[in-house]
Design a protein around this motif. Structure first.
Motif, PDB file in Angstrom:
ATOM      1  N   TRP A  65       0.817  -1.129  -0.252  1.00 34.41           N
ATOM      2  CA  TRP A  65       0.041   0.054  -0.059  1.00 34.41           C
ATOM      3  C   TRP A  65       0.802   1.429  -0.152  1.00 34.41           C
ATOM      4  CZ3 TRP A  65      -5.171  -0.977  -0.174  1.00 34.41           C
ATOM      5  CH2 TRP A  65      -5.759  -2.213   0.359  1.00 34.41           C
ATOM      6  N   ARG A  66       2.068   1.067  -0.027  1.00 34.37           N
ATOM      7  CA  ARG A  66       3.044   2.308   0.161  1.00 34.37           C
ATOM      8  C   ARG A  66       2.822   3.400  -0.846  1.00 34.37           C
ATOM      9  NH1 ARG A  66       8.459  -0.845  -1.351  1.00 34.37           N
ATOM     10  NH2 ARG A  66       7.738  -1.891  -3.376  1.00 34.37           N
ATOM     11  N   ASN A  67       2.309   3.137  -2.021  1.00 30.29           N
ATOM     12  CA  ASN A  67       1.905   4.435  -2.993  1.00 30.29           C
ATOM     13  C   ASN A  67       0.586   4.537  -3.267  1.00 30.29           C
ATOM     14  OD1 ASN A  67       4.850   4.486  -3.767  1.00 30.29           O
ATOM     15  ND2 ASN A  67       4.591   2.683  -5.097  1.00 30.29           N
ATOM     16  N   ASN A  68      -0.053   3.918  -2.233  1.00 33.25           N
ATOM     17  CA  ASN A  68      -1.531   4.076  -2.209  1.00 33.25           C
ATOM     18  C   ASN A  68      -2.202   5.230  -1.378  1.00 33.25           C
ATOM     19  OD1 ASN A  68      -4.413   3.864  -2.386  1.00 33.25           O
ATOM     20  ND2 ASN A  68      -4.286   1.808  -2.904  1.00 33.25           N
ATOM     21  N   THR A  69      -2.257   6.477  -1.922  1.00 34.33           N
ATOM     22  CA  THR A  69      -2.572   7.523  -0.963  1.00 34.33           C
ATOM     23  C   THR A  69      -4.137   7.485  -0.371  1.00 34.33           C
ATOM     24  OG1 THR A  69      -3.271   8.822  -2.786  1.00 34.33           O
ATOM     25  CG2 THR A  69      -0.825   8.792  -2.228  1.00 34.33           C
ATOM     26  N   GLN A  70      -4.837   6.602  -0.975  1.00 33.46           N
ATOM     27  CA  GLN A  70      -6.208   6.741  -0.443  1.00 33.46           C
ATOM     28  C   GLN A  70      -6.254   5.812   0.967  1.00 33.46           C
ATOM     29  OE1 GLN A  70      -9.172   4.315  -2.718  1.00 33.46           O
ATOM     30  NE2 GLN A  70      -7.429   3.339  -3.941  1.00 33.46           N
ATOM     31  N   ILE A  71      -5.394   4.874   1.304  1.00 31.25           N
ATOM     32  CA  ILE A  71      -5.491   4.259   2.602  1.00 31.25           C
ATOM     33  C   ILE A  71      -4.358   4.914   3.501  1.00 31.25           C
ATOM     34  CG2 ILE A  71      -4.737   1.867   3.441  1.00 31.25           C
ATOM     35  CD1 ILE A  71      -7.224   1.952   1.617  1.00 31.25           C
ATOM     36  N   GLU A  72      -5.033   5.369   4.591  1.00 30.47           N
ATOM     37  CA  GLU A  72      -4.207   5.920   5.618  1.00 30.47           C
ATOM     38  C   GLU A  72      -3.583   4.514   6.441  1.00 30.47           C
ATOM     39  OE1 GLU A  72      -6.371   8.442   7.880  1.00 30.47           O
ATOM     40  OE2 GLU A  72      -6.958   9.664   6.489  1.00 30.47           O
ATOM     41  N   ASN A  73      -4.354   3.650   6.824  1.00 30.83           N
ATOM     42  CA  ASN A  73      -4.086   2.592   7.352  1.00 30.83           C
ATOM     43  C   ASN A  73      -4.182   1.172   6.704  1.00 30.83           C
ATOM     44  OD1 ASN A  73      -3.453   0.580   9.555  1.00 30.83           O
ATOM     45  ND2 ASN A  73      -4.181   1.655  11.348  1.00 30.83           N
ATOM     46  N   PRO A  74      -3.282   0.419   6.454  1.00 30.36           N
ATOM     47  CA  PRO A  74      -3.433  -0.634   5.572  1.00 30.36           C
ATOM     48  C   PRO A  74      -3.920  -2.042   6.197  1.00 30.36           C
ATOM     49  CG  PRO A  74      -0.969  -0.459   5.804  1.00 30.36           C
ATOM     50  CD  PRO A  74      -1.813   0.716   6.489  1.00 30.36           C
ATOM     51  N   HIS A  75      -4.047  -1.643   7.642  1.00 31.27           N
ATOM     52  CA  HIS A  75      -4.537  -2.759   8.666  1.00 31.27           C
ATOM     53  C   HIS A  75      -6.117  -2.558   8.783  1.00 31.27           C
ATOM     54  CE1 HIS A  75      -0.198  -3.487   9.325  1.00 31.27           C
ATOM     55  NE2 HIS A  75      -0.613  -4.526   9.912  1.00 31.27           N
ATOM     56  N   LEU A  76      -6.659  -1.562   8.282  1.00 35.53           N
ATOM     57  CA  LEU A  76      -8.020  -1.268   8.250  1.00 35.53           C
ATOM     58  C   LEU A  76      -8.875  -1.452   7.079  1.00 35.53           C
ATOM     59  CD1 LEU A  76      -8.270   2.137  10.528  1.00 35.53           C
ATOM     60  CD2 LEU A  76      -8.154  -0.516  11.272  1.00 35.53           C
ATOM     61  N   ILE A  77      -9.035  -3.051   7.133  1.00 35.37           N
ATOM     62  CA  ILE A  77      -9.915  -3.283   5.605  1.00 35.37           C
ATOM     63  C   ILE A  77     -11.229  -3.713   6.086  1.00 35.37           C
ATOM     64  CG2 ILE A  77      -9.864  -4.875   3.690  1.00 35.37           C
ATOM     65  CD1 ILE A  77      -7.378  -2.820   4.061  1.00 35.37           C
ATOM     66  N   TYR A  78     -12.288  -3.438   5.414  1.00 30.94           N
ATOM     67  CA  TYR A  78     -13.889  -3.665   5.657  1.00 30.94           C
ATOM     68  C   TYR A  78     -14.346  -4.696   4.731  1.00 30.94           C
ATOM     69  CZ  TYR A  78     -12.765   0.706   8.399  1.00 30.94           C
ATOM     70  OH  TYR A  78     -12.383   1.477   9.342  1.00 30.94           O
ATOM     71  N   PRO A  79     -15.502  -5.497   5.380  1.00 29.42           N
ATOM     72  CA  PRO A  79     -16.021  -6.272   4.498  1.00 29.42           C
ATOM     73  C   PRO A  79     -16.844  -5.522   3.467  1.00 29.42           C
ATOM     74  CG  PRO A  79     -16.651  -6.731   7.022  1.00 29.42           C
ATOM     75  CD  PRO A  79     -15.765  -5.424   6.823  1.00 29.42           C
ATOM     76  N   GLY A  80     -16.823  -6.062   2.209  1.00 32.08           N
ATOM     77  CA  GLY A  80     -17.368  -5.254   1.197  1.00 32.08           C
ATOM     78  C   GLY A  80     -16.373  -4.729   0.070  1.00 32.08           C
ATOM     79  N   ASP A  81     -15.138  -4.477   0.945  1.00 33.13           N
ATOM     80  CA  ASP A  81     -14.030  -3.726  -0.171  1.00 33.13           C
ATOM     81  C   ASP A  81     -13.552  -4.619  -1.121  1.00 33.13           C
ATOM     82  OD1 ASP A  81     -13.880  -1.658   1.475  1.00 33.13           O
ATOM     83  OD2 ASP A  81     -12.243  -2.094   2.644  1.00 33.13           O
ATOM     84  N   MET A  82     -13.286  -4.156  -2.159  1.00 28.99           N
ATOM     85  CA  MET A  82     -12.761  -4.978  -3.235  1.00 28.99           C
ATOM     86  C   MET A  82     -11.141  -4.605  -3.398  1.00 28.99           C
ATOM     87  SD  MET A  82     -13.057  -5.007  -7.603  1.00 28.99           S
ATOM     88  CE  MET A  82     -14.692  -6.213  -7.345  1.00 28.99           C
ATOM     89  N   LEU A  83     -10.351  -5.702  -3.221  1.00 23.73           N
ATOM     90  CA  LEU A  83      -9.009  -5.292  -3.363  1.00 23.73           C
ATOM     91  C   LEU A  83      -8.592  -5.774  -4.740  1.00 23.73           C
ATOM     92  CD1 LEU A  83      -7.856  -7.045   0.102  1.00 23.73           C
ATOM     93  CD2 LEU A  83      -8.592  -4.740  -0.293  1.00 23.73           C
ATOM     94  N   ARG A  84      -7.593  -4.811  -5.542  1.00 22.20           N
ATOM     95  CA  ARG A  84      -7.188  -4.772  -6.924  1.00 22.20           C
ATOM     96  C   ARG A  84      -5.771  -4.914  -6.727  1.00 22.20           C
ATOM     97  NH1 ARG A  84     -11.184  -1.927 -10.365  1.00 22.20           N
ATOM     98  NH2 ARG A  84     -10.083  -0.201  -9.770  1.00 22.20           N
ATOM     99  N   LEU A  85      -5.158  -5.783  -7.555  1.00 24.25           N
ATOM    100  CA  LEU A  85      -3.587  -5.926  -7.391  1.00 24.25           C
ATOM    101  C   LEU A  85      -3.309  -5.501  -9.097  1.00 24.25           C
ATOM    102  CD1 LEU A  85      -0.950  -6.806  -6.196  1.00 24.25           C
ATOM    103  CD2 LEU A  85      -1.521  -9.035  -7.647  1.00 24.25           C
ATOM    104  N   ARG A  86      -2.565  -4.581  -9.122  1.00 22.79           N
ATOM    105  CA  ARG A  86      -1.871  -3.911 -10.092  1.00 22.79           C
ATOM    106  C   ARG A  86      -0.247  -3.715 -10.278  1.00 22.79           C
ATOM    107  NH1 ARG A  86      -1.101   1.608 -10.353  1.00 22.79           N
ATOM    108  NH2 ARG A  86      -1.849   2.706  -8.676  1.00 22.79           N
ATOM    109  N   TRP A  87       0.203  -3.643 -11.193  1.00 23.36           N
ATOM    110  CA  TRP A  87       1.669  -3.319 -11.326  1.00 23.36           C
ATOM    111  C   TRP A  87       1.943  -1.863 -11.840  1.00 23.36           C
ATOM    112  CZ3 TRP A  87       4.869  -7.385  -9.655  1.00 23.36           C
ATOM    113  CH2 TRP A  87       4.188  -8.462  -9.318  1.00 23.36           C
TER     114      TRP A  87
END
Length: 368
Positions: A65-87
């Motif tokens: 998550w280091r380059n993802n500015t929309q996530i303040e705390n990568p340990h706070l993930i919620y039901p319903g969130d879609m996680l998408r892996l990209r390069w």
């Protein structure tokens, strides 16, 4: 024998330390070959399980998550969130597709609350082992006041019983609102004989009723887990909080897996165990590798047939050389609760049975 044990233990830790000192987290996180491109978080998921879907080293989760500015705390993930892996430029990045909750105080419109984040670890399975067990120093335990009796002189107590106890020393009763009654289970030692503390189990809660005098209380037994007996101990309530747990790899901390939480030396994956590293050196969420070292190998070269008679006789008295085996990684664990000289941890992986005495150190002694 004790000296030999100390030498072997020290050399083994040095071996692991040498590997750990050469290990630096790579700039690029290694993604599992079978990692999904997208994943929708479900209720009941844990952060550790989801991390394991994407990473072979789940504790490196925040690096995705280091380059993802929309996530303040990568340990706070919620039901319903879609996680998408990209390069991006050869670097893996995980992003979240999240519906922003509608929050309003107007009674005319719908109010939708954000659900609670998923747990980092499976607390439903772990909590029963650690919520009611803890490790105290000998001095702390001996200073606790004892349960005495009730008005009838009974020696056993359950919910709704009022019992007389000694008062807590050097403590202001007005500052304490909740109590619990505990009992000594055993003293905990590591393989070198160092006393790590007294393991106690909580028997019940206790509600303060009244002061008898300056050195005695009357308390009401409540929410009993086990029957309280005369001689059990009273202490201020110690509630375990797992909300601040953050995954991170151990670095230079090294120690020993002592036993499982019940004192047994038959240990496997998903067991809660004791390690001989206290809260001053480690925090909940710290991930350790588990290393097992085989016995020393005694090796002696056979003498050549052409050797002189003197050499042949001398060879009969030669002890050969002792070859020490390296320590091999056999599992991983995560620290979940710390005490003065020991910690509780959850075994997340084990490739063989564990018996206690294994080395715990950095989870990445060398980069694969």
């Amino acid at each position: 024998m004790r000296l030999k044990s100390i030498i072997i233990h020290t050399v083994a830790l040095t071996f692991v330390a040498l590997f750990a000192s050469q290990s630096v987290l790579a700039d690029v996180v290694n993604i599992r070959e079978d990692a999904p491109q997208t994943y929708v978080v479900e209720k009941g998921d844990t952060l550790w399980d989801i991390s394991s879907l994407f990473l072979s080293q789940p504790w490196r989760w925040p690096e995705l998550w280091r380059n993802n500015t929309q996530i303040e705390n990568p340990h706070l993930i919620y039901p319903g969130d879609m996680l998408r892996l990209r390069w991006e430029n050869g670097v893996p990045i995980l992003e979240v597709v999240r519906d922003k909750p509608l929050l309003t105080l107007s009674p005319d419109t719908q109010r939708r609350e954000k659900p609670n984040p998923i747990n980092v670890l499976p607390w439903e399975a772990i909590a029963m082992y650690i919520n009611n067990d803890s490790i105290m120093t000998t001095e702390e335990f001996q200073a606790l006041p004892a349960v005495l009796s009730d008005r009838e002189g009974s020696a056993r107590f359950v919910d709704e019983d009022y019992v007389l106890t000694k008062a807590l020393k050097n403590a202001k009763r007005a500052n304490m609102t909740e109590f619990e009654i505990v009992r000594k289970e055993r003293e905990v030692y590591d393989s070198l004989g160092a006393l790590l503390g007294v393991q106690v189990i909580q028997l019940s809660d206790a509600e303060f009723s009244t002061d008898v005098n300056s050195d005695k209380y009357v308390v009401k037994v409540a929410n009993s887990i086990r029957e309280v007996k005369k001689g059990d101990k009273l202490r201020p309530a110690k509630k375990f909080d797992n909300n601040d747990l953050t995954l991170q790899p151990a670095t230079r901390q090294r120690g020993e897996l002592v036993s499982n939480i019940n004192g047994y030396n038959i240990i496997s994956k998903d067991d809660v165990v004791i390690i001989n590293i206290g809260k001053r050196k480690v925090e909940p969420g710290t991930v350790f590798g588990i290393y097992k070292q085989g016995p020393d190998i005694e090796y002696k070269e056979e003498p050549l047939r052409s050797a002189s008679a003197t050499g042949s006789i001398a060879s009969l008295f030669s002890l050969g050389e002792t070859i020490q085996q390296p320590a091999y990684k056999v599992g991983e664990l995560v620290v979940i609760r710390g005490f003065e000289h020991a910690s509780y941890a959850w075994v997340t992986e084990a490739s063989t049975h564990l018996v206690g005495g294994e080395i715990v150190a950095s989870p990445t002694p060398s980069e694969n």
